[in-house]
Design a protein around this motif. Structure first.
Motif, PDB file in Angstrom:
ATOM      1  N   PHE A 148      -8.801   7.992  -0.677  1.00  0.00           N
ATOM      2  CA  PHE A 148      -9.071   8.227   0.761  1.00  0.00           C
ATOM      3  C   PHE A 148      -8.314   9.372   1.226  1.00  0.00           C
ATOM      4  CE2 PHE A 148      -9.766   3.669  -0.132  1.00  0.00           C
ATOM      5  CZ  PHE A 148     -11.142   3.485   0.737  1.00  0.00           C
ATOM      6  N   GLN A 149      -8.988   9.803   2.118  1.00  0.00           N
ATOM      7  CA  GLN A 149      -8.299  10.566   3.137  1.00  0.00           C
ATOM      8  C   GLN A 149      -7.547   9.947   4.488  1.00  0.00           C
ATOM      9  OE1 GLN A 149     -10.597  13.863   4.385  1.00  0.00           O
ATOM     10  NE2 GLN A 149     -10.381  15.091   2.360  1.00  0.00           N
ATOM     11  N   ALA A 200      -2.518   2.035  -4.545  1.00  0.00           N
ATOM     12  CA  ALA A 200      -2.030   3.611  -4.692  1.00  0.00           C
ATOM     13  C   ALA A 200      -3.381   4.305  -4.150  1.00  0.00           C
ATOM     14  CB  ALA A 200      -1.878   3.975  -6.068  1.00  0.00           C
ATOM     15  N   VAL A 201      -2.970   4.806  -2.920  1.00  0.00           N
ATOM     16  CA  VAL A 201      -3.957   5.819  -2.174  1.00  0.00           C
ATOM     17  C   VAL A 201      -3.627   7.103  -2.248  1.00  0.00           C
ATOM     18  CG1 VAL A 201      -5.181   5.945   0.025  1.00  0.00           C
ATOM     19  CG2 VAL A 201      -4.417   3.726  -0.733  1.00  0.00           C
ATOM     20  N   ASP A 202      -4.516   8.032  -2.540  1.00  0.00           N
ATOM     21  CA  ASP A 202      -4.479   9.434  -2.319  1.00  0.00           C
ATOM     22  C   ASP A 202      -5.651  10.015  -2.603  1.00  0.00           C
ATOM     23  OD1 ASP A 202      -3.775  12.248  -2.421  1.00  0.00           O
ATOM     24  OD2 ASP A 202      -1.627  11.499  -2.841  1.00  0.00           O
ATOM     25  N   GLU A 203      -6.054  11.413  -2.100  1.00  0.00           N
ATOM     26  CA  GLU A 203      -7.228  11.952  -2.475  1.00  0.00           C
ATOM     27  C   GLU A 203      -7.032  12.795  -3.910  1.00  0.00           C
ATOM     28  OE1 GLU A 203      -7.574  15.248   0.726  1.00  0.00           O
ATOM     29  OE2 GLU A 203      -6.740  13.825   1.522  1.00  0.00           O
ATOM     30  N   LEU A 204      -5.949  12.944  -4.377  1.00  0.00           N
ATOM     31  CA  LEU A 204      -5.585  14.015  -5.735  1.00  0.00           C
ATOM     32  C   LEU A 204      -5.385  13.175  -6.783  1.00  0.00           C
ATOM     33  CD1 LEU A 204      -3.202  16.530  -3.748  1.00  0.00           C
ATOM     34  CD2 LEU A 204      -5.606  16.772  -4.081  1.00  0.00           C
ATOM     35  N   SER A 205      -5.652  13.592  -7.919  1.00  0.00           N
ATOM     36  CA  SER A 205      -5.101  12.946  -9.058  1.00  0.00           C
ATOM     37  C   SER A 205      -3.464  12.780  -9.326  1.00  0.00           C
ATOM     38  CB  SER A 205      -5.473  13.399 -10.264  1.00  0.00           C
ATOM     39  OG  SER A 205      -7.194  13.577 -10.257  1.00  0.00           O
ATOM     40  N   PRO A 206      -3.039  11.578  -9.697  1.00  0.00           N
ATOM     41  CA  PRO A 206      -1.599  11.267  -9.701  1.00  0.00           C
ATOM     42  C   PRO A 206      -0.949  12.221 -10.548  1.00  0.00           C
ATOM     43  CG  PRO A 206      -3.079   9.378  -9.991  1.00  0.00           C
ATOM     44  CD  PRO A 206      -4.129  10.790  -9.965  1.00  0.00           C
ATOM     45  N   ARG A 207       0.322  12.692 -10.365  1.00  0.00           N
ATOM     46  CA  ARG A 207       1.022  13.611 -11.179  1.00  0.00           C
ATOM     47  C   ARG A 207       1.739  12.696 -12.258  1.00  0.00           C
ATOM     48  NH1 ARG A 207       3.973  17.904  -7.297  1.00  0.00           N
ATOM     49  NH2 ARG A 207       2.018  18.657  -6.484  1.00  0.00           N
ATOM     50  N   TRP A 260       4.998  13.179  -7.056  1.00  0.00           N
ATOM     51  CA  TRP A 260       5.949  12.681  -7.804  1.00  0.00           C
ATOM     52  C   TRP A 260       6.729  11.565  -7.436  1.00  0.00           C
ATOM     53  CZ3 TRP A 260      11.262  12.052  -7.935  1.00  0.00           C
ATOM     54  CH2 TRP A 260      11.815  11.691  -9.081  1.00  0.00           C
ATOM     55  N   THR A 261       6.889  11.754  -5.959  1.00  0.00           N
ATOM     56  CA  THR A 261       7.963  10.670  -5.434  1.00  0.00           C
ATOM     57  C   THR A 261       6.938   9.301  -5.140  1.00  0.00           C
ATOM     58  OG1 THR A 261       9.139  12.230  -4.027  1.00  0.00           O
ATOM     59  CG2 THR A 261       9.077   9.733  -3.310  1.00  0.00           C
ATOM     60  N   GLY A 262       5.559   9.284  -4.870  1.00  0.00           N
ATOM     61  CA  GLY A 262       4.705   8.357  -4.744  1.00  0.00           C
ATOM     62  C   GLY A 262       4.528   7.475  -6.141  1.00  0.00           C
ATOM     63  N   GLY A 263       4.331   8.506  -7.227  1.00  0.00           N
ATOM     64  CA  GLY A 263       4.177   7.812  -8.433  1.00  0.00           C
ATOM     65  C   GLY A 263       5.469   7.090  -8.860  1.00  0.00           C
ATOM     66  N   GLN A 264       6.605   7.800  -8.623  1.00  0.00           N
ATOM     67  CA  GLN A 264       7.883   6.908  -8.935  1.00  0.00           C
ATOM     68  C   GLN A 264       8.217   5.575  -8.408  1.00  0.00           C
ATOM     69  OE1 GLN A 264      10.269   7.927 -11.482  1.00  0.00           O
ATOM     70  NE2 GLN A 264       8.700   9.237 -12.062  1.00  0.00           N
ATOM     71  N   LEU A 265       7.723   5.893  -6.810  1.00  0.00           N
ATOM     72  CA  LEU A 265       7.930   4.557  -6.215  1.00  0.00           C
ATOM     73  C   LEU A 265       6.865   3.276  -6.846  1.00  0.00           C
ATOM     74  CD1 LEU A 265       8.684   2.835  -3.943  1.00  0.00           C
ATOM     75  CD2 LEU A 265       6.906   4.148  -2.514  1.00  0.00           C
ATOM     76  N   LEU A 283       0.953  -1.126   0.153  1.00  0.00           N
ATOM     77  CA  LEU A 283       0.031   0.039  -0.110  1.00  0.00           C
ATOM     78  C   LEU A 283       1.042   1.311  -0.022  1.00  0.00           C
ATOM     79  CD1 LEU A 283      -3.283   0.621   1.635  1.00  0.00           C
ATOM     80  CD2 LEU A 283      -1.513   2.327   2.341  1.00  0.00           C
ATOM     81  N   VAL A 284       0.646   2.028  -0.814  1.00  0.00           N
ATOM     82  CA  VAL A 284       1.453   3.433  -1.065  1.00  0.00           C
ATOM     83  C   VAL A 284       0.625   4.759  -0.796  1.00  0.00           C
ATOM     84  CG1 VAL A 284       2.902   4.719  -2.274  1.00  0.00           C
ATOM     85  CG2 VAL A 284       3.200   2.455  -2.413  1.00  0.00           C
ATOM     86  N   THR A 285       0.721   5.317  -0.025  1.00  0.00           N
ATOM     87  CA  THR A 285      -0.024   6.794   0.444  1.00  0.00           C
ATOM     88  C   THR A 285       0.749   7.824  -0.137  1.00  0.00           C
ATOM     89  OG1 THR A 285       0.995   7.016   2.528  1.00  0.00           O
ATOM     90  CG2 THR A 285      -1.115   5.742   2.564  1.00  0.00           C
ATOM     91  N   GLY A 286       0.284   8.766  -0.627  1.00  0.00           N
ATOM     92  CA  GLY A 286       0.807   9.863  -1.215  1.00  0.00           C
ATOM     93  C   GLY A 286       0.948   9.396  -2.883  1.00  0.00           C
ATOM     94  N   ALA A 287       0.059   8.768  -3.272  1.00  0.00           N
ATOM     95  CA  ALA A 287       0.271   8.306  -4.783  1.00  0.00           C
ATOM     96  C   ALA A 287       0.371   9.161  -5.906  1.00  0.00           C
ATOM     97  CB  ALA A 287      -0.679   7.347  -5.109  1.00  0.00           C
ATOM     98  N   ALA A 288      -0.499  10.430  -5.485  1.00  0.00           N
ATOM     99  CA  ALA A 288      -0.382  11.531  -6.327  1.00  0.00           C
ATOM    100  C   ALA A 288       0.707  12.335  -6.502  1.00  0.00           C
ATOM    101  CB  ALA A 288      -1.620  12.616  -5.938  1.00  0.00           C
TER     102      ALA A 288
END
Length: 65
Positions: free
Chosen positions: A48-49, A31-38, A12-17, A5-10
């Motif tokens: 999710f928050q 992948a978890v985030d409340e924003l759209s991925p970069r 750049w670092t989360g997306g690279q991971l 489970l990766v939080t902060g998926a939106a």
């Protein structure tokens, strides 16, 4: 298979991971985030928050490693 489970998926670092984790066929990424991925990735993204009780239920239901 490991489920990560990766939080902060939106971010750049989360997306690279996530992209790096996806390169391992033995890993399923949640992948978890409340924003759209970069950064684009193939894994399913969940909105999710982190302080949302539904997020706690999601963790219990999906049982990430």
């Amino acid at each position: 298979m490991r489920r990560i489970l990766v939080t902060g998926a939106a971010t750049w670092t989360g997306g690279q991971l996530i992209q790096r984790l996806e390169s391992d066929p033995e890993v399923e990424v949640l992948a978890v985030d409340e924003l759209s991925p970069r950064v684009e990735f193939e894994s399913e993204s969940f909105d999710f928050q982190l302080d949302d009780p539904d997020f706690a239920h999601f963790i219990l239901d999906t049982r990430p490693d």
